[in-house]
Scaffold this active site. Structure first.
Site, mmCIF file in Angstrom:
data_model
loop_
_atom_site.group_PDB
_atom_site.id
_atom_site.type_symbol
_atom_site.label_atom_id
_atom_site.label_comp_id
_atom_site.label_asym_id
_atom_site.label_seq_id
_atom_site.Cartn_x
_atom_site.Cartn_y
_atom_site.Cartn_z
ATOM 1 N N GLY A 91 -40.343 83.938 32.236
ATOM 2 C CA GLY A 91 -41.583 83.912 31.457
ATOM 3 C C GLY A 91 -41.351 84.134 29.971
ATOM 4 C CB CYS A 92 -39.416 86.689 28.146
ATOM 5 S SG CYS A 92 -40.373 88.107 28.734
ATOM 6 C CB THR A 93 -36.787 81.952 28.766
ATOM 7 O OG1 THR A 93 -35.845 83.029 28.888
ATOM 8 C CG2 THR A 93 -36.085 80.710 28.268
ATOM 9 C CB ALA B 230 -38.741 82.953 23.371
#
Length: 155
Positions: A45-47, A50
């Site tokens: 999710g963070c990738t 970002a």
């Protein structure tokens, strides 16, 4: 957990970035700053979030916005994230979660039946005077950049 609201003064902070350099919010005085908090570098999710911001960076810059990503990852882990995903903006290390607490994004989370403390995925648009202009707290990771752009373009 009491999250900062529109109109609140953004807390001043200084944190190490992915290159082990001290970066302060005051370095960007006179600019709009998107401070986005995310749980953990190099997770799916963070990738996604970002990479969306990476791809929208030039559009955000045209609208006068600087991007600062904050997590509790170490500067070394942030450097790996930047390198592996070709990120083109600053990531900051809040290992003791003091800044996350000041913004009110550190608190109880639940995942797969487990309860723990961590960073909630919330972003703040800080205006040129250092006040919270908008809080983004309801979005899918893949749409975050578009939600921010839509808001800015509606002004």
């Amino acid at each position: 957990m009491k999250t900062l609201q529109v109109g609140d003064l953004a807390p001043q902070f200084s944190l190490l970035n992915q290159d082990n350099q001290l970066i302060s919010l005051s370095d960007f005085k006179g600019k709009k700053v998107l401070v986005y908090f995310y749980p953990k570098a190099l997770t799916p999710g963070c990738t996604t979030q970002a990479c969306g911001l990476r791809d929208a960076k030039s559009e955000l810059e045209k609208l006068g916005v600087v991007i600062l990503g904050i997590s509790t990852d170490s500067p070394k882990k942030l450097a790996q994230f930047v390198e592996k995903k070709a990120l083109n903006f600053t990531l900051l290390s809040d290992e003791d979660h003091q800044v996350a607490e000041q913004f009110g994004v550190w608190g109880e989370k639940k995942f797969m039946g487990r309860v723990y403390d961590g960073i909630h995925r919330i972003s703040f648009l800080i205006d040129e005077q250092g006040k919270i202009q908008h809080v983004f707290d309801k979005f899918k990771t893949g749409e975050h950049h578009q939600v921010v752009l839509n808001y800015l373009q509606s002004l």
